[in-house]
Enzyme design. Sequence first.
Site, mmCIF file in Angstrom:
data_model
loop_
_atom_site.group_PDB
_atom_site.id
_atom_site.type_symbol
_atom_site.label_atom_id
_atom_site.label_comp_id
_atom_site.label_asym_id
_atom_site.label_seq_id
_atom_site.Cartn_x
_atom_site.Cartn_y
_atom_site.Cartn_z
ATOM 1 N N ARG A 177 77.783 4.975 -50.048
ATOM 2 C CA ARG A 177 78.307 4.994 -48.677
ATOM 3 C C ARG A 177 77.822 6.250 -47.975
ATOM 4 O O ARG A 177 77.781 7.319 -48.581
ATOM 5 C CB ARG A 177 79.845 4.996 -48.721
ATOM 6 C CG ARG A 177 80.456 3.636 -48.672
ATOM 7 C CD ARG A 177 81.930 3.643 -48.996
ATOM 8 N NE ARG A 177 82.719 4.651 -48.297
ATOM 9 C CZ ARG A 177 84.052 4.736 -48.393
ATOM 10 N NH1 ARG A 177 84.716 3.862 -49.133
ATOM 11 N NH2 ARG A 177 84.718 5.671 -47.756
ATOM 12 N N LYS A 203 91.559 5.239 -55.027
ATOM 13 C CA LYS A 203 92.516 4.393 -54.299
ATOM 14 C C LYS A 203 92.021 2.953 -54.222
ATOM 15 O O LYS A 203 92.761 2.025 -54.498
ATOM 16 C CB LYS A 203 92.727 4.902 -52.868
ATOM 17 C CG LYS A 203 93.551 6.150 -52.748
ATOM 18 C CD LYS A 203 93.940 6.414 -51.299
ATOM 19 C CE LYS A 203 92.754 6.511 -50.343
ATOM 20 N NZ LYS A 203 91.849 7.627 -50.600
ATOM 21 N N ARG A 256 97.185 7.892 -42.435
ATOM 22 C CA ARG A 256 96.396 9.071 -42.783
ATOM 23 C C ARG A 256 96.916 10.328 -42.085
ATOM 24 O O ARG A 256 96.415 11.419 -42.332
ATOM 25 C CB ARG A 256 94.939 8.889 -42.336
ATOM 26 C CG ARG A 256 94.107 7.948 -43.164
ATOM 27 C CD ARG A 256 93.452 8.652 -44.322
ATOM 28 N NE ARG A 256 92.026 8.531 -44.474
ATOM 29 C CZ ARG A 256 91.363 7.494 -44.950
ATOM 30 N NH1 ARG A 256 91.989 6.379 -45.239
ATOM 31 N NH2 ARG A 256 90.074 7.539 -45.134
HETATM 32 P P1 AMP Z 1 88.245 4.898 -46.552
HETATM 33 O O1 AMP Z 1 87.475 3.708 -47.002
HETATM 34 O O2 AMP Z 1 89.734 4.716 -46.645
HETATM 35 O O3 AMP Z 1 87.774 6.175 -47.192
HETATM 36 O O4 AMP Z 1 87.944 5.063 -44.978
HETATM 37 C C1 AMP Z 1 86.646 5.279 -44.516
HETATM 38 C C2 AMP Z 1 86.701 5.867 -43.125
HETATM 39 O O5 AMP Z 1 87.361 4.949 -42.242
HETATM 40 C C3 AMP Z 1 87.477 7.164 -42.989
HETATM 41 O O6 AMP Z 1 86.706 8.306 -43.362
HETATM 42 C C4 AMP Z 1 87.804 7.144 -41.505
HETATM 43 O O7 AMP Z 1 86.681 7.467 -40.710
HETATM 44 C C5 AMP Z 1 88.123 5.672 -41.268
HETATM 45 N N1 AMP Z 1 89.541 5.385 -41.540
HETATM 46 C C6 AMP Z 1 90.068 4.641 -42.546
HETATM 47 N N2 AMP Z 1 91.396 4.602 -42.487
HETATM 48 C C7 AMP Z 1 91.736 5.376 -41.418
HETATM 49 C C8 AMP Z 1 92.974 5.773 -40.838
HETATM 50 N N3 AMP Z 1 94.152 5.371 -41.352
HETATM 51 N N4 AMP Z 1 92.928 6.564 -39.731
HETATM 52 C C9 AMP Z 1 91.774 6.960 -39.193
HETATM 53 N N5 AMP Z 1 90.560 6.657 -39.702
HETATM 54 C C10 AMP Z 1 90.542 5.863 -40.805
#
Ligand code: AMP
Length: 226
Positions: free
Chosen positions: A161, A13, A88
Amino acid sequence: MRILLIGPPGAGKGTQAVRLAAHLSIRHISTGDLFRQHIDQGTELGQNAHTCIRTGLLAPDEVTIEVIKERLARPDTEHGFLLDGFPRNLAQAEALDGILADSKSRLDAVLDLKLSAGQVVRRIAGRRLCREDRDHIFHIDYSPPEVAGACDLCGGELYQRDDDRETTVCRRLEIYRSETAPVVDHYRAQGLVTTISALGHVQEVLHRALVAIDQGHVDASGTSSC
Ligand code: AMP
């Protein structure tokens, strides 16, 4: 143009979002990046979200919705945006629908990236990000840097990460299945979803995504091996 990019962790993504947004001249907005910025800046919100992010859990809806509401209110989103990582879950999707209705705008397309669980784990465990710019993303097998551990684009140190470690990936995948997959159904009911395979080279997936956006919507009826 207002686009949502949805897909399991590791579907690419972030990689695709940066390219698509540049191609379409719209803002790329990633809630994960917004949270990481808060963490880097040591804000109260960042401190509260840190544990969730490190352990692969979702941050609380009220915090996440507030973060995105504030971001979408900025003038640079006026001509469009590509949301990556939001919504999400259904509560967030409904909140987004409300935010858009309030500003008398609507979504143009929802891209649903598909990838099998096995591929998700392989992809994520090998992912490496640049400390200088998190949009510089590599993979130890699929797109390795020329010099191990260093970014090809700026020489920055590459790192993994915390939430990309294998145990955390399985938890994130489970959350994706139970919480995020229903969001695709929510938008499918509105006729907005195009499902595309996340397999293949970055440029191939980008091409698929651009064709999908160009042609409007081509529904893959929810079939998935993920
Ligand atoms: P990502 O970089 O999109 O994988 O997001 C990393 C982390 O940020 C996720 O595993 C969640 O802990 C938090 N996060 C990101 N977007 C959301 C969302 N829309 N709702 C809740 N937590 C989020």
